[in-house]
Scaffold this motif. Structure first.
Motif, mmCIF file in Angstrom:
data_model
loop_
_atom_site.group_PDB
_atom_site.id
_atom_site.type_symbol
_atom_site.label_atom_id
_atom_site.label_comp_id
_atom_site.label_asym_id
_atom_site.label_seq_id
_atom_site.Cartn_x
_atom_site.Cartn_y
_atom_site.Cartn_z
ATOM 1 N N LEU B 171 1.112 -1.352 -0.038
ATOM 2 C CA LEU B 171 -0.005 -0.163 -0.065
ATOM 3 C C LEU B 171 1.047 1.132 0.148
ATOM 4 N N GLN B 191 -2.090 9.567 5.286
ATOM 5 C CA GLN B 191 -3.667 8.498 4.700
ATOM 6 C C GLN B 191 -3.132 6.757 4.369
ATOM 7 N N VAL B 192 -2.400 7.040 4.198
ATOM 8 C CA VAL B 192 -1.321 5.422 3.411
ATOM 9 C C VAL B 192 -1.351 4.743 5.029
ATOM 10 N N GLU B 194 -2.404 5.797 7.662
ATOM 11 C CA GLU B 194 -3.640 4.848 8.578
ATOM 12 C C GLU B 194 -4.621 3.646 8.134
ATOM 13 N N GLY B 195 -4.139 3.546 6.169
ATOM 14 C CA GLY B 195 -4.474 2.189 5.570
ATOM 15 C C GLY B 195 -3.760 1.408 6.263
ATOM 16 N N CYS B 196 -2.238 1.140 6.478
ATOM 17 C CA CYS B 196 -1.890 0.100 6.821
ATOM 18 C C CYS B 196 -2.272 -0.162 8.268
#
Lengths: 229, 229
Positions: B171, B191-192, B194-196
């Motif tokens: 990601l 944002q990435v 947080e995605g992780c």
């Protein structure tokens, strides 16, 4: 090579998989583009890898760019009807919304992994910025929008971040990198689809979401096979 | 061009950003590789873009592959000490473990977005399969392993899937694609990251995780600036 030595079987069948000349050209081009590079591959080399004359290749494709576009388009266009069908399924509650995102990601991820050559590795070619490739970029953007919509329907119910759909699109495309690293397995598309649901802040059990997503895909595939009218 | 027309200022400063000849060569090469393509770029073209003679380029780099390797390595090697420092922070509970994964992803993602040219777009070049690039691939694999370890420490506490760390690595690398699509913003690395954390099944509020992760990075940056001994 008119007289191969004894014990060396004469080549009789086509050099390439593919039912038609066009498909054989695409297979050869896909191999050469992904292993030698696009710039380093000539239409002559493609024709040779198919076992045809260059003039025969031009019967199917006017330019090397046309071959590339056909390959790129094949990674996105067949997925679009499925993506749109997924979005026509009512989202209902959070679990149904998550199942839609799962179904879209699973189908798209399987398609990216199914191809004989890892065509997504061509997505970052600088050549793709030329106006020639606007139709492909438009189709890919249409697919991205499906993820954005499917993601938005989940986060409307989970309170996740607004970019969840876009991140899911990126995560599925990263199967290209997983393949390039030799790390993709038969389970990778499902693992990535589960990841997409997590990115949209689905915090419950993924098992029912996955089951419902797979069922959705089976129904859609069956429906898309039935001719309209 | 010995006599530029009136009103056309004579070029006096260096053509390229960079404090040294080496840095200017790397900047020119990065631009040409990412916009024209690696195969299409000659060392002569790089030298011209810097405003030096080809012989001067060879003073810094023996081959075009050497230039590419220096660029690729610069996208991974400076991140490794930070990644290792993150992993030395005790994971403690689920929130601390999540903060470590967040910190790693945030730092790495910022580095991928910070460079003037989108160097990660070169990761899928077929040329990178040559033995010449094993050192770069090894460094990148070492970074991937840091994600795997940081991810494992989260999922040990959240019950997430074992591939969470690898998916997080993918990601973050997808920021390369986001940049290529012209969609990266200043917020994208966070944002990435947080995605992780979501991929590792952290289902609580991300705000404290993000705060703790940013703090961790500040401490680590300060510590890495202090010379050892």
């Amino acid at each position: 090579m008119t007289s191969p030595g004894p014990g060396r079987p004469r080549h009789t069948g086509p050099l390439r998989p593919g039912a038609t000349g066009r498909e054989q050209i695409l297979d050869a081009a896909a191999e050469l583009f992904t292993t030698h590079g696009y710039a380093r591959t000539s239409t002559r080399a493609i024709a040779e890898a198919v076992g045809i004359r260059q003039a025969s290749l031009y019967h199917h494709f006017r330019t090397k760019d046309d071959v590339l576009e056909a390959l790129l388009t094949s990674t996105v266009t067949p997925t679009l009807p499925v993506a749109h069908a997924v979005l026509r399924v009512p989202a209902g509650d959070a679990e149904h919304a998550a199942a839609r995102l799962y179904a879209l990601a699973l189908h798209d991820g399987r398609e990216l992994c199914r191809t004989r050559w890892n065509l997504g590795a061509l997505y970052l070619l600088p050549e793709l910025r030329a106006p020639r490739f606007v139709p492909f970029q438009t189709a890919r953007e249409r697919l991205r929008q499906c993820y954005v919509r499917a993601g938005a329907d989940v986060v409307a119910r989970t309170g996740g971040p607004s970019q969840a759909g876009d991140l899911a699109f990126r995560l599925v495309e990263s199967l290209v990198n997983l393949r390039a690293d030799g790390r993709a397995t038969a389970d990778s598309p499902a693992q990535v689809a589960e990841g997409c649901v997590r990115l949209a802040c689905w915090s419950g059990d993924v098992t029912p979401v996955a089951r419902s997503g797979e069922e959705m895909l089976r129904d859609i595939s069956a429906a898309l096979l039935v001719p309209a009218g």
